[in-house]
Design a protein around this motif. Structure first.
Motif, PDB file in Angstrom:
ATOM      1  N   ARG A 108       4.298 -52.528-109.504  1.00 22.37           N
ATOM      2  CA  ARG A 108       5.294 -51.603-109.158  1.00 22.37           C
ATOM      3  C   ARG A 108       6.768 -52.248-108.533  1.00 22.37           C
ATOM      4  O   ARG A 108       7.857 -51.628-108.971  1.00 22.37           O
ATOM      5  N   ILE A 109       6.380 -53.150-107.881  1.00 24.35           N
ATOM      6  CA  ILE A 109       7.515 -53.760-107.252  1.00 24.35           C
ATOM      7  C   ILE A 109       8.193 -54.555-108.310  1.00 24.35           C
ATOM      8  O   ILE A 109       9.446 -54.620-108.397  1.00 24.35           O
ATOM      9  N   GLN A 110       7.404 -55.263-109.083  1.00 21.26           N
ATOM     10  CA  GLN A 110       8.104 -56.084-110.130  1.00 21.26           C
ATOM     11  C   GLN A 110       8.705 -55.174-111.094  1.00 21.26           C
ATOM     12  O   GLN A 110       9.779 -55.557-111.550  1.00 21.26           O
ATOM     13  N   ALA A 111       8.490 -53.988-111.245  1.00 20.96           N
ATOM     14  CA  ALA A 111       9.238 -52.886-112.224  1.00 20.96           C
ATOM     15  C   ALA A 111      10.243 -52.273-111.325  1.00 20.96           C
ATOM     16  O   ALA A 111      10.893 -51.507-111.942  1.00 20.96           O
ATOM     17  N   GLY A 112      10.644 -52.857-110.163  1.00 23.37           N
ATOM     18  CA  GLY A 112      11.723 -52.166-109.607  1.00 23.37           C
ATOM     19  C   GLY A 112      11.614 -51.075-108.627  1.00 23.37           C
ATOM     20  O   GLY A 112      12.559 -50.539-108.297  1.00 23.37           O
ATOM     21  N   GLU A 113      10.260 -50.717-108.275  1.00 24.96           N
ATOM     22  CA  GLU A 113      10.073 -49.664-107.399  1.00 24.96           C
ATOM     23  C   GLU A 113       9.719 -50.387-106.079  1.00 24.96           C
ATOM     24  O   GLU A 113       9.173 -51.398-105.883  1.00 24.96           O
ATOM     25  N   TRP A 114      10.377 -49.638-104.912  1.00 25.45           N
ATOM     26  CA  TRP A 114      10.173 -50.323-103.528  1.00 25.45           C
ATOM     27  C   TRP A 114       8.922 -49.334-102.681  1.00 25.45           C
ATOM     28  O   TRP A 114       9.250 -48.239-102.781  1.00 25.45           O
ATOM     29  N   PRO A 115       8.354 -50.011-102.087  1.00 22.79           N
ATOM     30  CA  PRO A 115       7.418 -49.178-101.216  1.00 22.79           C
ATOM     31  C   PRO A 115       7.988 -48.306-100.183  1.00 22.79           C
ATOM     32  O   PRO A 115       7.636 -47.096 -99.907  1.00 22.79           O
ATOM     33  N   TRP A 116       9.018 -48.796 -99.521  1.00 20.93           N
ATOM     34  CA  TRP A 116       9.751 -48.134 -98.614  1.00 20.93           C
ATOM     35  C   TRP A 116      11.374 -48.435 -98.677  1.00 20.93           C
ATOM     36  O   TRP A 116      11.657 -49.574 -98.924  1.00 20.93           O
ATOM     37  N   SER A 117      12.126 -47.459 -98.338  1.00 18.15           N
ATOM     38  CA  SER A 117      13.680 -47.618 -98.548  1.00 18.15           C
ATOM     39  C   SER A 117      14.321 -47.012 -97.381  1.00 18.15           C
ATOM     40  O   SER A 117      13.873 -46.182 -96.714  1.00 18.15           O
ATOM     41  N   PHE A 118      15.631 -47.354 -97.055  1.00 14.90           N
ATOM     42  CA  PHE A 118      16.469 -46.373 -96.330  1.00 14.90           C
ATOM     43  C   PHE A 118      17.659 -46.614 -96.743  1.00 14.90           C
ATOM     44  O   PHE A 118      17.804 -47.383 -97.687  1.00 14.90           O
ATOM     45  N   PHE A 119      18.693 -45.979 -96.085  1.00 22.58           N
ATOM     46  CA  PHE A 119      20.016 -45.923 -96.570  1.00 22.58           C
ATOM     47  C   PHE A 119      20.826 -46.502 -95.443  1.00 22.58           C
ATOM     48  O   PHE A 119      20.954 -46.115 -94.298  1.00 22.58           O
ATOM     49  N   CYS A 120      21.401 -47.964 -96.093  1.00 23.54           N
ATOM     50  CA  CYS A 120      22.218 -48.567 -94.897  1.00 23.54           C
ATOM     51  C   CYS A 120      23.548 -48.070 -94.885  1.00 23.54           C
ATOM     52  O   CYS A 120      24.304 -47.935 -95.835  1.00 23.54           O
ATOM     53  N   TYR A 121      24.011 -47.287 -93.716  1.00 24.30           N
ATOM     54  CA  TYR A 121      25.273 -46.620 -93.589  1.00 24.30           C
ATOM     55  C   TYR A 121      26.362 -47.551 -93.693  1.00 24.30           C
ATOM     56  O   TYR A 121      27.589 -47.510 -94.385  1.00 24.30           O
ATOM     57  N   PRO A 122      26.391 -48.621 -92.736  1.00 27.47           N
ATOM     58  CA  PRO A 122      27.578 -49.542 -92.891  1.00 27.47           C
ATOM     59  C   PRO A 122      27.846 -50.216 -94.197  1.00 27.47           C
ATOM     60  O   PRO A 122      28.988 -50.506 -94.690  1.00 27.47           O
ATOM     61  N   GLU A 123      26.803 -50.428 -94.996  1.00 25.53           N
ATOM     62  CA  GLU A 123      26.890 -50.933 -96.279  1.00 25.53           C
ATOM     63  C   GLU A 123      26.765 -49.901 -97.264  1.00 25.53           C
ATOM     64  O   GLU A 123      27.187 -50.404 -98.476  1.00 25.53           O
ATOM     65  N   GLU A 124      26.696 -48.695 -97.092  1.00 25.31           N
ATOM     66  CA  GLU A 124      26.751 -47.587 -97.988  1.00 25.31           C
ATOM     67  C   GLU A 124      25.939 -47.895 -99.209  1.00 25.31           C
ATOM     68  O   GLU A 124      26.366 -47.946-100.433  1.00 25.31           O
ATOM     69  N   GLN A 125      24.644 -48.400 -98.908  1.00 26.61           N
ATOM     70  CA  GLN A 125      23.601 -48.600-100.042  1.00 26.61           C
ATOM     71  C   GLN A 125      22.365 -48.403 -99.535  1.00 26.61           C
ATOM     72  O   GLN A 125      22.202 -48.793 -98.503  1.00 26.61           O
ATOM     73  N   PRO A 126      21.518 -48.049-100.370  1.00 27.50           N
ATOM     74  CA  PRO A 126      20.098 -47.984-100.148  1.00 27.50           C
ATOM     75  C   PRO A 126      19.584 -49.610-100.103  1.00 27.50           C
ATOM     76  O   PRO A 126      19.988 -50.384-100.949  1.00 27.50           O
ATOM     77  N   ARG A 127      18.404 -49.991 -99.237  1.00 28.41           N
ATOM     78  CA  ARG A 127      17.782 -51.036 -99.169  1.00 28.41           C
ATOM     79  C   ARG A 127      16.279 -50.815 -99.144  1.00 28.41           C
ATOM     80  O   ARG A 127      15.878 -50.016 -98.431  1.00 28.41           O
ATOM     81  N   PRO A 128      15.692 -51.896 -99.745  1.00 29.36           N
ATOM     82  CA  PRO A 128      14.058 -51.923 -99.475  1.00 29.36           C
ATOM     83  C   PRO A 128      13.981 -52.494 -98.134  1.00 29.36           C
ATOM     84  O   PRO A 128      14.651 -53.407 -97.509  1.00 29.36           O
ATOM     85  N   ILE A 129      12.639 -51.913 -97.469  1.00 33.70           N
ATOM     86  CA  ILE A 129      12.478 -52.376 -96.131  1.00 33.70           C
ATOM     87  C   ILE A 129      10.816 -52.245 -96.229  1.00 33.70           C
ATOM     88  O   ILE A 129      10.392 -51.813 -96.993  1.00 33.70           O
ATOM     89  N   PHE A 130      10.362 -52.707 -94.870  1.00 37.80           N
ATOM     90  CA  PHE A 130       8.885 -52.830 -94.549  1.00 37.80           C
ATOM     91  C   PHE A 130       8.792 -51.862 -93.336  1.00 37.80           C
ATOM     92  O   PHE A 130       9.839 -51.708 -92.690  1.00 37.80           O
ATOM     93  N   PRO A 131       7.722 -51.140 -93.059  1.00 36.53           N
ATOM     94  CA  PRO A 131       7.400 -50.430 -91.779  1.00 36.53           C
ATOM     95  C   PRO A 131       8.097 -51.197 -90.582  1.00 36.53           C
ATOM     96  O   PRO A 131       8.635 -50.606 -89.603  1.00 36.53           O
ATOM     97  N   SER A 132       7.778 -52.608 -90.405  1.00 39.06           N
ATOM     98  CA  SER A 132       8.322 -52.950 -89.237  1.00 39.06           C
ATOM     99  C   SER A 132       9.815 -53.099 -88.944  1.00 39.06           C
ATOM    100  O   SER A 132      10.252 -53.591 -87.962  1.00 39.06           O
ATOM    101  N   SER A 133      10.487 -52.551 -89.912  1.00 43.05           N
ATOM    102  CA  SER A 133      11.859 -52.379 -89.704  1.00 43.05           C
ATOM    103  C   SER A 133      12.437 -51.042 -89.245  1.00 43.05           C
ATOM    104  O   SER A 133      13.398 -50.815 -88.704  1.00 43.05           O
ATOM    105  N   PHE A 134      11.260 -50.073 -89.283  1.00 45.18           N
ATOM    106  CA  PHE A 134      11.541 -49.079 -88.490  1.00 45.18           C
ATOM    107  C   PHE A 134      11.298 -49.268 -87.143  1.00 45.18           C
ATOM    108  O   PHE A 134      10.394 -49.752 -86.520  1.00 45.18           O
ATOM    109  N   PHE A 135      12.303 -48.734 -86.149  1.00 44.53           N
ATOM    110  CA  PHE A 135      12.030 -49.013 -85.005  1.00 44.53           C
ATOM    111  C   PHE A 135      12.146 -47.805 -83.807  1.00 44.53           C
ATOM    112  O   PHE A 135      11.471 -47.845 -82.647  1.00 44.53           O
ATOM    113  N   LEU A 136      12.565 -46.701 -84.456  1.00 41.46           N
ATOM    114  CA  LEU A 136      12.428 -45.440 -83.567  1.00 41.46           C
ATOM    115  C   LEU A 136      11.982 -44.314 -84.693  1.00 41.46           C
ATOM    116  O   LEU A 136      12.778 -44.276 -85.611  1.00 41.46           O
ATOM    117  N   LEU A 137      11.365 -43.533 -84.365  1.00 44.77           N
ATOM    118  CA  LEU A 137      11.018 -42.265 -85.248  1.00 44.77           C
ATOM    119  C   LEU A 137      11.006 -41.179 -84.295  1.00 44.77           C
ATOM    120  O   LEU A 137      10.503 -41.149 -83.133  1.00 44.77           O
TER     121      LEU A 137
END
Ligand SMILES: [Zn+2]
Ligand SMILES: [Zn+2]
Length: 200
Positions: A96-125
């Motif tokens: 799925r990743i090779q097909a361009g799907e990402w397990p997790w993503s978020f929207f980077c506001y300063p860059e104005e674009q979605p980015r793939p991430i891993f759970p370790s990039s979440f730091f507050l929920l």
């Protein structure tokens, strides 16, 4: 520790002995200084008993176990290289990743674009809105800035479930972690969210 079938992590609960919680029940994820290989994360989670407890989770369990990847496996999201494949789930995740799907993503506001991430990039929920939604503070792995998004619990808990639209706080957060902790809740309840498409 992580069960791929229930998408839950097991921790100790002083009240009930064991707690089984989803990633969206985590409230804070912080890499502990010291042990770098493998890295260990200290987490706080909201337990079914009503209290909040601390727990420890290894980097493998946090980022790879939800994808069915065993200990010590390495999957580079940018090149989608994985060697060796451990089982069918891991194989499927890699496809799925090779097909361009990402397990997790978020929207980077300063860059104005979605980015793939891993759970370790979440730091507050934090629970938000009608509590079916989750506010997340994410440190962008590309530009290092912090964005606050509003997503569904599935967006956090289920790998490859990406909300088609997520709420984005239109605010550039200070990089320093203590200041973010202070302003996170305030921004989360300010309802100044703007919808962004997440297709990567
Ligand atoms: Zn508990
Ligand atoms: Zn960024």
């Amino acid at each position: 520790m992580y069960d791929v079938f229930t998408t839950r992590y097991a921790f100790a609960c002083p009240e009930r002995g064991e707690a089984r919680v989803t990633l969206s029940a985590f409230r804070r994820i912080e890499q502990l200084p010291g042990a770098a290989h493998p890295a260990v994360y200290g987490v706080d989670f909201d337990c079914g008993c009503g209290d909040r407890h601390p727990g420890l989770v290894s980097h493998d369990e946090l980022d790879w176990a939800p994808l069915g990847l065993g200990e010590g496996m390495f999957l580079n999201l940018m090149t989608a290289k994985l060697d060796p494949l451990e089982d069918e789930l891991a194989d499927l995740a890699a496809r799925r990743i090779q097909a361009g799907e990402w397990p997790w993503s978020f929207f980077c506001y300063p860059e104005e674009q979605p980015r793939p991430i891993f759970p370790s990039s979440f730091f507050l929920l934090a629970p938000a809105g009608d509590r079916s939604r989750v506010g997340i503070a994410v440190r962008c792995p590309v530009c290092g800035s912090v964005s606050v998004n509003l997503v569904s619990a599935e967006h956090v808990d289920v790998p490859f479930h990406n909300d088609p639209e997520i709420g984005v706080v239109e605010h550039v957060f200070q990089a320093d972690a203590d200041r973010i902790v202070e302003s996170f809740a305030g921004e989360l309840y300010s309802a100044r969210f703007d919808a962004r498409r997440t297709s990567l």
